[in-house]
Motif scaffolding. Structure first.
Motif, PDB file in Angstrom:
ATOM      1  N   ILE A 104       0.853  -1.188   0.000  1.00 14.95           N
ATOM      2  CA  ILE A 104       0.000   0.000   0.000  1.00 14.95           C
ATOM      3  C   ILE A 104       0.891   1.241   0.000  1.00 14.95           C
ATOM      4  O   ILE A 104       1.690   1.424   0.923  1.00 14.95           O
ATOM      5  N   PRO A 105       0.766   2.100  -1.008  1.00 12.48           N
ATOM      6  CA  PRO A 105       1.501   3.363  -0.970  1.00 12.48           C
ATOM      7  C   PRO A 105       0.996   4.225   0.191  1.00 12.48           C
ATOM      8  O   PRO A 105      -0.201   4.241   0.494  1.00 12.48           O
ATOM      9  N   LEU A 106       1.895   4.921   0.851  1.00 13.83           N
ATOM     10  CA  LEU A 106       1.508   5.745   1.998  1.00 13.83           C
ATOM     11  C   LEU A 106       0.455   6.782   1.630  1.00 13.83           C
ATOM     12  O   LEU A 106      -0.435   7.083   2.421  1.00 13.83           O
ATOM     13  N   GLY A 107       0.533   7.312   0.410  1.00 14.63           N
ATOM     14  CA  GLY A 107      -0.426   8.321  -0.029  1.00 14.63           C
ATOM     15  C   GLY A 107      -1.840   7.790  -0.192  1.00 14.63           C
ATOM     16  O   GLY A 107      -2.779   8.562  -0.263  1.00 14.63           O
ATOM     17  N   HIS A 108      -2.001   6.477  -0.265  1.00 10.76           N
ATOM     18  CA  HIS A 108      -3.330   5.888  -0.427  1.00 10.76           C
ATOM     19  C   HIS A 108      -3.982   5.513   0.897  1.00 10.76           C
ATOM     20  O   HIS A 108      -5.141   5.109   0.903  1.00 10.76           O
ATOM     21  N   ILE A 109      -3.257   5.609   1.981  1.00 12.93           N
ATOM     22  CA  ILE A 109      -3.827   5.267   3.283  1.00 12.93           C
ATOM     23  C   ILE A 109      -4.767   6.388   3.706  1.00 12.93           C
ATOM     24  O   ILE A 109      -4.378   7.546   3.794  1.00 12.93           O
ATOM     25  N   GLN A 110      -6.023   6.026   3.946  1.00 13.25           N
ATOM     26  CA  GLN A 110      -7.017   7.016   4.321  1.00 13.25           C
ATOM     27  C   GLN A 110      -7.312   7.002   5.815  1.00 13.25           C
ATOM     28  O   GLN A 110      -7.676   8.026   6.371  1.00 13.25           O
ATOM     29  N   ASN A 111      -7.207   5.847   6.443  1.00 14.62           N
ATOM     30  CA  ASN A 111      -7.563   5.757   7.853  1.00 14.62           C
ATOM     31  C   ASN A 111      -6.817   4.584   8.484  1.00 14.62           C
ATOM     32  O   ASN A 111      -6.543   3.594   7.826  1.00 14.62           O
ATOM     33  N   MET A 112      -6.512   4.734   9.749  1.00 15.36           N
ATOM     34  CA  MET A 112      -5.915   3.649  10.526  1.00 15.36           C
ATOM     35  C   MET A 112      -6.729   3.465  11.791  1.00 15.36           C
ATOM     36  O   MET A 112      -7.169   4.435  12.398  1.00 15.36           O
TER      37      MET A 112
END
Length: 191
Positions: A104-112
């Motif tokens: 997963i590219p960091l820019g695509h992470i929306q929520n953790m």
């Protein structure tokens, strides 16, 4: 070449590389002692039995199969499961014969989201659920030092977003440095 070195792009560096928390090895260690101790005790009890040589072979085969399936396989599974954070991606790989891998590219992470049980708080592990723009949420279980992993991931996501911030000309470009406020212009006359 160690995982994930062959997957890294130019300028990408591994920031964090973890295997599951050591608690997943507790049950295999206990079962190792049970199979060895129980098999030895049973063999000693049956030593005066008329068919003790056949019983020893059966005990040995059962103990060997138990050791392979309940101790060696979980140890190999623990060793082959990787949770890696780089300055551009989050990698996850698991599997012995059938391998599953996510990148997963960091820019695509929306929520953790994190989930930590009572024992997780005591032993220092938990689950990390990452929601990305393209995929179903991914749950990484038994992540050791979860607060450290989460803070590292948060910082890397912020750095990644600052790197690709939209400039005043509408094109992607380097954003202002930390603590630098964008220039404010007075409104145009007649607006």
């Amino acid at each position: 070449m160690a995982y994930p070195d062959n997957l890294l792009s130019r300028g990408e560096k591994v920031v964090l590389h973890k295997h599951p928390h050591w608690k997943v090895l507790i049950l295999p260690a206990v079962l190792f002692v049970v199979f060895i101790g129980g098999g030895s005790a049973l063999a000693a009890v049956l030593r005066h039995w008329q068919y003790h040589s056949i019983a020893w072979i059966v005990i040995g085969v059962i103990a060997l199969l138990g050791l392979i399936f309940f101790t060696v396989v979980p140890l190999i599974r623990w060793r082959t499961e990787h949770f890696v954070i780089t300055n551009f991606h989050v990698f996850f790989r698991t599997g012995i014969l059938h391998r599953r891998e996510h990148q997963i590219p960091l820019g695509h992470i929306q929520n953790m989201e994190t989930s930590v049980s009572f024992w997780g708080r005591l032993l220092g592990y938990g689950s990390l659920i990452v929601e990305s723009a393209a995929d179903q949420p991914l749950e990484f279980e038994n992540v050791a030092s979860l607060p450290k992993v989460q803070s590292t991931l948060n910082q890397l996501i912020m750095d990644d977003r600052n790197r690709y911030q939209i400039g005043s000309d509408g094109l992607p470009g380097p954003g202002p440095g930390p603590g630098v406020q964008p220039a404010r212009y007075p409104p145009a006359p007649g607006v």
